[in-house]
Enzyme design. Structure first.
Site, PDB file in Angstrom:
ATOM      1  N   SER A 674      -4.583   4.340  -3.466  1.00  0.00           N
ATOM      2  CA  SER A 674      -4.344   4.184  -2.324  1.00  0.00           C
ATOM      3  C   SER A 674      -4.034   5.467  -1.355  1.00  0.00           C
ATOM      4  O   SER A 674      -4.131   5.358  -0.003  1.00  0.00           O
ATOM      5  CB  SER A 674      -3.131   3.207  -1.837  1.00  0.00           C
ATOM      6  N   LYS A 717       4.848  -0.583   2.770  1.00  0.00           N
ATOM      7  CA  LYS A 717       4.553   0.676   3.500  1.00  0.00           C
ATOM      8  C   LYS A 717       4.795   0.836   4.926  1.00  0.00           C
ATOM      9  O   LYS A 717       5.191   1.760   5.285  1.00  0.00           O
ATOM     10  CB  LYS A 717       2.669   0.719   2.980  1.00  0.00           C
TER      11      LYS A 717
END
Length: 769
Positions: A674, A717
């Site tokens: 990611s 996140k």
């Protein structure tokens, strides 16, 4: 192996044992020189020269430490055992003498000559042979320690030489006697030696008979005492005295209303126990076993809460948030109320530490009105912890599942299996595999513990498991559970949890009254922002506990009667701030971009630094990066090199420029795809000299075509971005559906930028692109 002289046969030395032809023994080996001999034989013609060692205690051997006469054997089977040990099965072929022994590459090799049997007087040999056969027959009839197979093999033997070999193998004589028997070449002498050995063995057998007769007299005496005791019990029964133990246990078994199979097993074991003496070890084993069957709750259950409102109120009183879990328990109660009964689901709570996975299980038990049992699986390696030991073992007990049911006293408790992702396995079995039956609604109605040996119905038990992550949970086990994710808390949720639960809890634990200590909202916010960096509230509770202790000291000193802790007083009580949120928000910089990462303790920010310097086109990756993250970095570099002209970069620059990509906090392992777009952004910034916006954070996987692929853990996140003050968050367009999981107040304060390719990332993140 027909030649009389054979060269370089691997030699295997045995300690305290002699091998004979016409036999098929097995033995374990572990010395390196022995393992090398077996390996050499396995790679060649599978023949071994097996000899006995003169001194069995000696570990390191030389050729002089071995007898010269041994047996050539055919290697039939090799089985590896734990601890670098090997079990081999061989077939003894013929006797041989070692002419020369040498050691080559850690393996002893022997040049051998076949040792033939010398025949002389056939009639005398036949006479000795018949005498030996008669003595062998008598020994086999009286010697209980000779197996039936061995006795049959000796009885059917028709060759004198073969009889000597087989008898030498089975008889309990010294190594020296066996070696002498093996070395003798003349058959008549071998038969004489065997006759002498058999005569000695017969004398020993006769002495053993005499000793056994004396022992039997003592046993008969004990049996007489046992008979008298039984008569005494019968007399007491006739007189109306207290019932004996067997009658009492039989009554209890029938009163327990056990399942038919269990009751039959209990009565059968009770019948066996009643025929034993109380001093017998087996008596105590069966007594404990019957007690376990009597103590287990076979039909006892607690009644579940019928009113859904009461159950929801208990859950809300104990925990703030956790809406998914509360909704699932409400559904379970609703179905239970409508159907009148159902198999309990297997729930798995997954989330970072400190978010309340373990405590919510206790609240669920209270909301349902059930008993609560907790079993920690962290570090459990032995399968017997789950399934128990067979009752024939010394100190055997049921597994911890059955033990927990007994402790609860009901057959439908809430059973918490804590830290299921910390299970491990070793030579004693795999506990995760043993849990498959426990956590399978289709099988656990007939769960069999090795100790109980009868099925126990676990289908009424509400099993709840907890885990920080699912990576280490085996797929078959995970398939049997309904996974519910518990994500990290927002700052507002932490503040509410502290106000509603933590402050009162720690205040009471430290003996401080409510009117004596007040903690303001801004003080709680200061603790959250300056002294904790976590997804849960465990460290928040520790810091509140520290404040309560400091307040207790002041109150106990008598200087003040009450204390109000505000934001300004927090640093005085807890010391300097441990975390400064502003440090995460740097000014616009060239070659540095902020990424977002998921960890076991929640989301976090990740700074990617890139430096381009004159060199040979080498790529240097540092910061303890995993293989997947390294591959993402190379994919990002390849994309920018392939599209360099689009961004105004001379393609020849890459051939004379070294690229160094570094992720700070180098001691912490980092992995995952990611960070792909973050690396690409930092690399492009370094080569173009254009700064990256400090207010932007991003997450997404990059492909060689510049596509942005979806990622996981978006909520964690996003919370991490919100904590550090980021305004804009670049996410893959395919993750737009996950925005619903983010609390509304967080969504309103963050600007999410969905993208499908890295061009859109660069335009949003790099100034001047």
């Amino acid at each position: 192996m027909a030649k009389s002289t054979i060269e370089k046969v691997p030699l295997l030395a045995l300690r305290g044992r002699v091998v004979f032809p016409d036999t098929a023994p097995s033995f374990d080996i572990g010395r390196l020189v022995s393992l090398n001999a077996v390996r050499y034989a396995s790679d060649g013609d599978t023949y071994l020269f097996v000899v006995a060692q003169k001194d069995a205690e000696k570990e390191q051997i030389v050729p002089d430490d071995l007898y010269s006469v041994g047996v050539v054997c055919k290697l039939r089977q090799v089985t590896r055992l734990p601890g670098n040990t090997v079990r081999i099965f061989v077939e003894g072929l013929f006797r041989a003498t070692a002419v020369r022994v040498e050691e080559v590459e850690g393996c002893m090799l022997a040049d051998i000559e076949r040792l033939e049997t010398v025949h002389s007087d056939d009639r005398l040999e036949e006479a000795y042979f018949r005498t030996s056969k008669d003595m062998v027959h008598e020994i086999c009839q009286t010697e209980a320690r000779i197996s039936k197979n061995a006795a049959s093999e000796l009885e059917l033997c028709s060759d004198p030489d073969q009889l000597v070999n087989i008898a030498g193998h089975y008889l309990r004589i010294s190594v020296e006697q066996k070696q002498t028997l093996l070395e003798c070449s003349r058959l008549i002498e071998r038969l004489k030696m065997l006759d002498t050995i058999l005569n000695d063995e017969l004398e020993i057998v006769r002495l053993e008979r005499k000793i056994n007769a004396m022992v039997r007299q003592n046993i008969d005496k004990n049996q007489k005492e046992y008979y008298l005791r039984e008569q005494l019990k019968a007399i007491h029964t006739e007189l109306g005295d207290d019932e004996d133990e067997k009658t009492e246990l039989e009554r209890k078994i029938k009163e327990r209303h056990m399942p038919a199979e269990v009751e039959e097993k209990a009565l059968k074991e009770l019948s066996r126990m009643s025929k034993m003496q109380t001093s017998s070890p087996d008596y105590n084993v069966l007594r404990v076993y019957i007690d376990w069957l009597l103590d287990l709750p076979w039909a006892e259950t607690t009644e579940d809460t019928k009113d859904l409102k009461d159950a929801v109120k208990v859950l809300n009183d104990d925990h703030y948030g956790l809406e998914k879990i509360k909704e699932r328990i409400t559904e379970y109660l609703a179905v239970l109320q409508l159907t009148g009964g159902m198999n309990a689901p297997i729930l798995c709570f997954v989330g970072p530490p400190g978010v309340g996975k373990t405590s919510i299980a206790s609240s669920i038990a209270r909301a349902l009105g059930r008993k609560f049992v907790r079993m920690s699986l962290g570090g459990v390696k032995d399968e017997s912890e789950i399934r128990g030991h067979r009752k024939t073992y010394v100190g055997a007990l049921p597994g911890r599942i059955i033990a927990g049911i007994k402790t609860a006293g009901t057959s439908n408790p809430v059973f918490l299996l804590d830290e299921i992702d910390k299970l491990s396995s070793d030579m004693r079995g795999d506990p995760a595999s043993a849990l498959l039956e426990v956590l399978d609604p289709a099988q656990n109605s007939t769960f069999r513990d090795r100790y109980l040996e009868v099925p126990y119905d676990l289908s009424k038990v509400l099993f709840i498991t907890t885990a920080n992550g699912l990576d280490t949970v085996p797929a078959p086990l995970l398939d049997r559970m309904e996974v519910i994710e518990l994500n990290g808390y927002t700052q507002e949720e932490k503040r509410e949890i502290a106000k509603r639960y933590l402050v009162d809890k720690r205040r009471e634990a430290n003996g401080v009254k409510k009117e004596q200590l007040t903690v303001t909202d801004d003080a709680i916010d200061e603790i959250i922002n300056g002294y904790t960096l976590e997804a849960g509230v465990r460290n928040l509770e520790r810091n509140i506990d520290a404040i309560c202790r400091k307040a207790a000291v002041k109150l106990a000193s008598g200087g003040v009667e009450n204390i109000t802790v505000n934001a300004g007083l927090v640093s005085e009580m807890l010391g300097a701030r441990r975390y400064d949120r502003d440090n995460f928000i740097a000014s616009d910089e060239v070659g540095a971009a902020t990424g977002l990462a998921w960890t076991a303790v929640g989301g976090t920010t990740l700074t990617i630094e890139v430096s381009a310097m004159h060199g040979k086109g080498d790529i240097l990756l540092t910061g303890k990066l995993g293989d997947v993250m390294k591959e993402s970095a190379r994919a990002a570099i390849s994309y920018i090199r392939a599209n360099s002209q689009t961004y105004g970069i001379d393609s020849s620059t890459f051939e004379t420029t070294d690229i160094h990509i570094h992720v700070p906090e180098g001691a912490t392992p980092k992995d995952g795809p990611s960070a792909g777009i973050t690396m690409a952004t930092a690399i492009l910034s370094a080569f173009t000299g254009k700064p990256v916006k400090s207010s932007v954070a991003m997450t997404g996987e990059i492909t060689l075509r510049g596509k942005v692929l979806p990622i996981g853990g978006l909520k964690e996140k996003a919370l991490a971005a919100y904590r550090v003050g980021v305004k804009d968050v670049i996410i893959p367009a395919d993750n737009k559906k996950d925005l619903e999981e983010i609390p509304e107040n967080i969504r309103e304060k963050l600007h999410f930028i969905p993208v499908t390719d890295v061009d859109a990332v660069f335009k949003s993140a790099i100034i001047g692109i």
